[in-house]
Write a protein that holds these residues in place. Structure first.
Motif, short mmCIF file in Angstrom:
data_model
loop_
_atom_site.label_atom_id
_atom_site.label_comp_id
_atom_site.label_asym_id
_atom_site.label_seq_id
_atom_site.Cartn_x
_atom_site.Cartn_y
_atom_site.Cartn_z
N SER A 224 41.22 29.59 42.77
CA SER A 224 41.43 31.11 42.74
C SER A 224 41.13 31.94 41.62
CB SER A 224 43.10 31.05 42.41
OG SER A 224 43.49 30.71 40.92
N GLU A 225 40.69 32.80 41.93
CA GLU A 225 39.73 34.22 40.95
C GLU A 225 40.70 34.20 39.45
OE1 GLU A 225 36.92 37.16 42.35
OE2 GLU A 225 39.06 37.29 43.30
N PRO A 226 39.54 33.96 38.61
CA PRO A 226 39.72 34.46 37.27
C PRO A 226 40.42 35.72 36.40
CG PRO A 226 37.88 33.46 36.87
CD PRO A 226 38.22 33.34 38.54
N PRO A 227 40.64 36.00 35.92
CA PRO A 227 40.38 37.63 35.29
C PRO A 227 39.17 37.60 34.83
CG PRO A 227 41.71 35.56 33.91
CD PRO A 227 41.53 35.12 34.80
N ALA A 228 38.78 38.89 35.53
CA ALA A 228 37.82 39.29 34.94
C ALA A 228 36.82 39.50 33.26
CB ALA A 228 37.84 41.15 35.77
N GLU A 229 37.95 39.58 32.38
CA GLU A 229 37.57 39.60 31.29
C GLU A 229 36.83 37.49 30.86
OE1 GLU A 229 40.64 40.06 32.36
OE2 GLU A 229 40.62 41.94 31.96
N LEU A 230 37.78 36.55 31.71
CA LEU A 230 36.61 35.28 31.56
C LEU A 230 35.70 35.41 31.94
CD1 LEU A 230 37.44 31.88 31.09
CD2 LEU A 230 38.09 31.79 33.47
N TYR A 231 35.28 35.67 33.71
CA TYR A 231 33.61 36.29 33.78
C TYR A 231 32.91 36.98 32.98
CZ TYR A 231 34.39 34.94 38.56
OH TYR A 231 35.35 33.98 39.69
N LYS A 232 33.59 37.76 32.23
CA LYS A 232 32.59 38.62 31.26
C LYS A 232 32.01 38.14 30.24
CE LYS A 232 32.58 42.46 28.34
NZ LYS A 232 33.70 44.43 28.21
N ASN A 251 39.51 28.99 53.56
CA ASN A 251 40.40 29.44 55.20
C ASN A 251 41.06 30.33 55.65
OD1 ASN A 251 40.98 26.42 55.70
ND2 ASN A 251 43.06 26.00 54.37
N LYS A 252 40.96 30.75 54.26
CA LYS A 252 41.28 32.68 54.54
C LYS A 252 39.11 32.97 55.00
CE LYS A 252 41.84 36.05 51.87
NZ LYS A 252 42.17 37.17 49.96
N ALA A 253 38.31 32.53 54.56
CA ALA A 253 37.11 32.90 55.49
C ALA A 253 36.85 32.85 56.30
CB ALA A 253 35.90 32.42 53.97
N ILE A 254 37.77 31.89 57.00
CA ILE A 254 37.61 31.02 58.12
C ILE A 254 38.51 32.35 59.14
CG2 ILE A 254 38.28 29.69 59.84
CD1 ILE A 254 37.73 27.68 58.43
N ALA A 255 39.53 32.66 58.84
CA ALA A 255 40.13 33.44 59.27
C ALA A 255 40.20 34.70 59.50
CB ALA A 255 41.71 33.59 58.62
N LEU A 256 39.02 35.26 58.07
CA LEU A 256 39.23 37.13 57.64
C LEU A 256 37.71 37.16 57.98
CD1 LEU A 256 41.50 37.66 55.08
CD2 LEU A 256 42.30 37.87 57.72
N GLY A 257 36.77 36.22 57.41
CA GLY A 257 35.75 36.38 58.19
C GLY A 257 34.84 36.09 56.75
N ASP A 258 33.29 36.02 56.13
CA ASP A 258 32.58 35.43 55.41
C ASP A 258 33.04 36.00 53.84
OD1 ASP A 258 33.12 32.43 57.10
OD2 ASP A 258 31.11 32.75 57.15
N THR A 259 32.66 37.26 55.10
CA THR A 259 32.92 38.45 53.54
C THR A 259 33.81 38.28 52.13
OG1 THR A 259 34.54 39.78 54.48
CG2 THR A 259 32.44 40.52 55.13
N LEU A 260 34.28 37.58 52.79
CA LEU A 260 34.95 37.25 51.03
C LEU A 260 34.18 36.15 50.25
CD1 LEU A 260 37.43 35.73 49.76
CD2 LEU A 260 37.01 33.47 51.22
N TYR A 261 33.20 35.97 50.19
CA TYR A 261 31.84 35.03 49.79
C TYR A 261 31.23 35.87 49.19
CZ TYR A 261 33.12 30.47 52.83
OH TYR A 261 34.05 29.85 53.15
N HIS A 262 30.50 37.26 49.75
CA HIS A 262 29.71 38.32 48.71
C HIS A 262 31.36 38.57 47.46
CE1 HIS A 262 28.72 39.15 53.30
NE2 HIS A 262 28.28 38.29 52.98
N GLU A 263 31.88 39.13 48.34
CA GLU A 263 32.76 39.74 47.29
C GLU A 263 33.30 39.07 45.76
OE1 GLU A 263 36.81 40.80 49.11
OE2 GLU A 263 35.84 40.92 50.16
N LEU A 264 33.48 37.89 46.46
CA LEU A 264 34.06 36.62 45.03
C LEU A 264 32.45 37.05 44.37
CD1 LEU A 264 35.04 33.12 46.81
CD2 LEU A 264 35.65 34.45 45.70
N VAL A 265 31.50 36.88 45.29
CA VAL A 265 29.88 36.75 43.81
C VAL A 265 29.77 38.54 43.22
CG1 VAL A 265 27.65 36.74 44.35
CG2 VAL A 265 28.67 35.41 45.26
N VAL A 266 30.12 39.01 44.02
CA VAL A 266 30.22 40.21 43.37
C VAL A 266 31.16 40.62 42.32
CG1 VAL A 266 30.87 42.87 43.64
CG2 VAL A 266 29.35 41.92 44.88
N ARG A 267 32.17 40.04 42.41
CA ARG A 267 33.09 40.01 40.65
C ARG A 267 32.66 38.96 40.25
NH1 ARG A 267 37.17 41.38 45.53
NH2 ARG A 267 37.63 39.19 45.40
#
Length: 307
Positions: A224-232, A251-267
């Motif tokens: 699951s996504e960590p706090p932004a502070e950890l990435y930083k 499963n979320k990407a399958i249901a809602l679309g692969d733009t999920l992967y884009h968002e994870l990389v951007v964040r």
């Protein structure tokens, strides 16, 4: 970064038998430290690829199938047999992924090597469980990069001995779930890269306090996504970040679309560890097309999260 992309595609995307280097000729480009450079998004195939019909997890044939479709890092699992052989197997038992049954530790390497692997849908394949030496040899010949999940009870020194004997340091990253485990690996062989379980800044500090240099680490930040502070904090030290999407996020990407992967990389994610490496990588490749809707979406998100 673009040069690294070209090198990575050249080494991994063309894993066809006719183009493989000869045995004993390891790929010279790129180095693991280059591949694991922060800011360069890649996919890691969880258990080498396990959701493709006819291709079971932890099989060299599955690794080759995934790499014939997309560049990817191959994550695989190392278990130990009754006679201290090292074999690729995720579970403690043989029942789910092979035609055998019972505990892995109750059978010899030769016995397990004769079994057939079963895919994630319950169908037996024509593929046998590979040994760790076979897998390392394959990785060295093809230039593939492996992340080795060493199962409980398997001594790190035995795995590192196999890496040393085949001179496969460029092809292997060892997974550590604690600072103590990472310290053991680093003290055994400081040239190896370590994929460290780091979900909090406190955990990061424990690795640093153990004397492991950031240059030896890449971080697995969880499923699951960590706090932004950890990435930083990780990126400030030059440590690449991998997020696991296997399970809920896939499963979320399958249901809602692969733009999920884009968002994870951007964040902040540099790697996507996924059961859908081919699909996730296709989404990442779409980002390279300047005129594509996916690229425009990525640019929009980049501006949004930069604010």
């Amino acid at each position: 970064m673009f040069r690294l992309l070209i090198l990575f595609v050249a080494v991994l995307a063309g894993c066809q038998p006719a183009t493989l280097p000869q045995a004993g000729q390891p790929a010279q480009e790129p180095s693991l430290h280059e591949l694991l450079e922060p800011g360069y998004p890649l996919v890691s195939a969880h258990r080498g690829g396990r959701r493709y019909e006819g291709f079971p997890e932890n099989a060299i044939e599955t690794f080759e199938y995934v790499l014939s479709q997309t560049p990817a890092i191959i994550e695989c699992d190392v278990s130990m047999t009754a006679d201290s052989g090292l074999i690729l197997m995720h579970d403690n038992t043989l029942d789910r992924t092979t035609t055998g049954n019972g505990r892995v530790s109750d059978y010899t390497l030769a016995q397990i090597s004769q079994l057939y692997l079963v895919d994630d849908y319950g169908s037996a394949s024509a593929f046998h469980p590979p040994t760790l030496p076979q897998t390392l040899d394959w990785a060295q010949r093809t230039g593939a990069v492996l992340t080795l999940d060493i199962k409980q009870g398997v001594p790190f020194h035995m795995v590192i001995r196999q890496i040393d004997s085949l001179q496969a340091h460029r092809n292997a990253v060892l997974i550590a779930y604690s600072a103590e485990a990472a310290s053991t690996i680093y003290n055994l062989d400081s040239t190896l890269m370590i994929s460290a379980g780091i979900r909090t800044t406190e955990a990061l500090q424990r690795y640093l306090d153990a004397g492991i240099p950031p240059s030896s680490l890449t971080a697995f930040v969880g499923v699951s996504e960590p706090p932004a502070e950890l990435y930083k904090a990780l990126h400030k030290l030059g440590i690449s970040c991998m997020i696991g999407t296997m399970g809920n996020l896939d499963n979320k990407a399958i249901a809602l679309g692969d733009t999920l992967y884009h968002e994870l990389v951007v964040r902040g994610a540099d790697f996507i560890a996924t059961d859908r490496p081919i699909e996730a990588s296709a989404a990442m490749r779409a980002l390279q097309e300047p005129a594509s809707p996916a690229h425009q979406f990525w640019q929009k998100l980049s501006r949004r999260f930069a604010q």
